[in-house]
Enzyme design. Sequence first.
Site, PDB file in Angstrom:
ATOM      1  N   ARG A  16       0.798  -1.231   0.000  1.00  0.00           N
ATOM      2  CA  ARG A  16       0.000   0.000   0.000  1.00  0.00           C
ATOM      3  C   ARG A  16       0.825   1.273   0.000  1.00  0.00           C
ATOM      4  NH1 ARG A  16      -3.088  -3.883   1.549  1.00  0.00           N
ATOM      5  NH2 ARG A  16      -1.224  -4.552   2.631  1.00  0.00           N
ATOM      6  N   THR A  17       1.776   1.347   0.915  1.00  0.00           N
ATOM      7  CA  THR A  17       2.498   2.621   1.061  1.00  0.00           C
ATOM      8  C   THR A  17       3.218   2.968  -0.242  1.00  0.00           C
ATOM      9  OG1 THR A  17       2.750   2.154   3.403  1.00  0.00           O
ATOM     10  CG2 THR A  17       4.128   3.902   2.505  1.00  0.00           C
ATOM     11  N   ARG A  40      11.176   3.790   2.361  1.00  0.00           N
ATOM     12  CA  ARG A  40      10.920   2.913   3.513  1.00  0.00           C
ATOM     13  C   ARG A  40      12.190   2.114   3.767  1.00  0.00           C
ATOM     14  NH1 ARG A  40       5.851  -1.144   4.171  1.00  0.00           N
ATOM     15  NH2 ARG A  40       4.922   0.814   4.839  1.00  0.00           N
ATOM     16  N   HIS A  49       5.718   5.966  11.141  1.00  0.00           N
ATOM     17  CA  HIS A  49       5.041   5.811   9.853  1.00  0.00           C
ATOM     18  C   HIS A  49       4.055   6.970   9.714  1.00  0.00           C
ATOM     19  CE1 HIS A  49       3.586   4.061   6.292  1.00  0.00           C
ATOM     20  NE2 HIS A  49       3.302   2.832   6.700  1.00  0.00           N
ATOM     21  N   LYS A  69      24.955  -5.134  -2.397  1.00  0.00           N
ATOM     22  CA  LYS A  69      26.419  -5.172  -2.414  1.00  0.00           C
ATOM     23  C   LYS A  69      26.999  -4.498  -1.176  1.00  0.00           C
ATOM     24  CE  LYS A  69      26.601  -4.605  -7.469  1.00  0.00           C
ATOM     25  NZ  LYS A  69      27.044  -3.655  -8.500  1.00  0.00           N
TER      26      LYS A  69
HETATM   27  C1  NCD Z   1       2.064  -1.293   8.056  1.00  0.00           C
HETATM   28  C2  NCD Z   1       3.572  -1.081   8.066  1.00  0.00           C
HETATM   29  O1  NCD Z   1       4.250  -1.338   7.079  1.00  0.00           O
HETATM   30  O2  NCD Z   1       4.020  -0.621   9.096  1.00  0.00           O
HETATM   31  N1  NCD Z   1       1.529  -1.420   6.775  1.00  0.00           N
HETATM   32  C3  NCD Z   1       1.281  -0.320   6.005  1.00  0.00           C
HETATM   33  O3  NCD Z   1       2.113   0.537   5.797  1.00  0.00           O
HETATM   34  N2  NCD Z   1       0.060  -0.203   5.504  1.00  0.00           N
HETATM   35  C4  NCD Z   1       1.639  -2.337   9.016  1.00  0.00           C
HETATM   36  C5  NCD Z   1       2.141  -3.755   8.869  1.00  0.00           C
HETATM   37  O4  NCD Z   1       2.991  -4.064   8.044  1.00  0.00           O
HETATM   38  O5  NCD Z   1       1.645  -4.601   9.630  1.00  0.00           O
END
Ligand code: NCD
Length: 485
Positions: free
Chosen positions: A48-49, A99, A127, A77
């Site tokens: 999703r993100t 991320r 997040h 590497k």
């Molecule tokens: C979450 C994350 O990556 O922290 N997911 C997200 O970004 N929608 C929660 C998770 O991975 O459980």
Amino acid sequence: MKSVISIRDFSRKEIDSLIVLALEKKRSGTVKKLNKKVASLFFENSTRTRTSSETAAENEGCYVNGFAGPEGTSVMKGEPLVDTVRMFEGYGYDAIVMRHNLEGAARLACDTVSIPVINGGDGSNSHPTQTLLDLMTIVEAKGKIDGLKIALVGDLKYGRTVHTLLQAFELYKVEVWLVSPEMLAMPEWRIEDYKKAGKEVIFNDDLMQAISTVDVLYMTRIQRERFPEGPEGDFEYKKVSGIYNLNASMLKEAKKDLIILHPLPRYKHNLEIAIDVDKTPYARYIEQARNGMFMRQAIIERVFGKGFEERKKKNEEHNLLWQDLKIEHGKKMGQHMLYRLENGTLIDHIEAGKGESVIRVLGLGKYKETPMIYAKNLTSKRFGKKDVIGIKDKELSEEELSKLALVCSHATVNMIRDNSVFKKGNVILPYKLVELIECNNPGCITYKKHHEHAVSVFYVENQDPLRVRCHYCEKPMSREEIKLL
Ligand code: NCD
């Protein structure tokens, strides 16, 4: 402020206005033609993100490129993060969405490049864009956030979404329930932070009670990937997996307008929310994920527009290291054997027992060429008992003064030349401490074993009792926990 690194940087006004903008975008479909280049750098798994950020950027007229996972890149590497992000800046990208599995990664990237950075999750820490879309979904359903009862359920120890939500709730009047087994409890320091903002939490491990009481039920996945590796982690995970599995039959006592949120993904082998909940009127998690795209569009618009209003910090930012004290008895000759330093530094009023620590951090035991006088347990008018250290023919550098203040708060430093005190004062730690303290969080990007070569930076939040906070992973430390580099 053009970057989105931590929700602690955002004012309530800013969060509220982002929610309005995102809801407006959802309602009207309006977009900007930004014509910018966005790098999408996902060092860690994401559905999703990543895709909602990329779609959001494209919707707003941006060109997007990057990678989805480190496989196929030079990260495999052994390339340090700072090099990877510099490349994208060099190629003319205007912003980075990223991320990473290490805490503070987005902050390090933001300090390294001059283009804005949007944090799509840094390890267990933060997040912020998820929190913004979560709050948007609550406002969309309830028309408000203030006054609600909200339960955070499941993995409150490793889950960055709930960590960040709790930080945002510092700005709202909500009743927060923390529903977790003890093994997955919200870290103590995060609760302390929340309490410092004048708030209280309700601890309750009974999911049924939460269901019948709250307005928002925020479920989470157990973050298996953040458990310790090996048999210890396997054992811990077995104990807690499946501990809060919600199904439709459990919702009989729920308030009519309860909403159920989940950042997703849910875990198909042991569903936190059974599929039969999806059809109930309470389920909001699919819409919540869709809202992510609109919120990220709002964020992109602001990043390339007017930026964000910062949250005001309570603590004072200052660069002071020294507070002058009046010199009353300039001539120390003859008062006490100890004070017979012709030239050098006399550190007085060290709390009794702390003398050894002072000697250690100043490295005085090590060098023989710096003769030292050390007196323990002297009678002190101020502290009852004190230690005193005299160092012959030596003036302390700024770094040494900082180290002294890190181990003992009240010491008085006398600088002596030709038998006279020419400067006397207390050391006050400056707001920013660079390359002095080792962060004790193994997940922090500064932790040596990760080899990311991030220079340690801490902020002094409180002088007495001392409380410092890591610039990267945001974890605070007390004087007792501090380990000097
Ligand atoms: C979450 C994350 O990556 O922290 N997911 C997200 O970004 N929608 C929660 C998770 O991975 O459980």
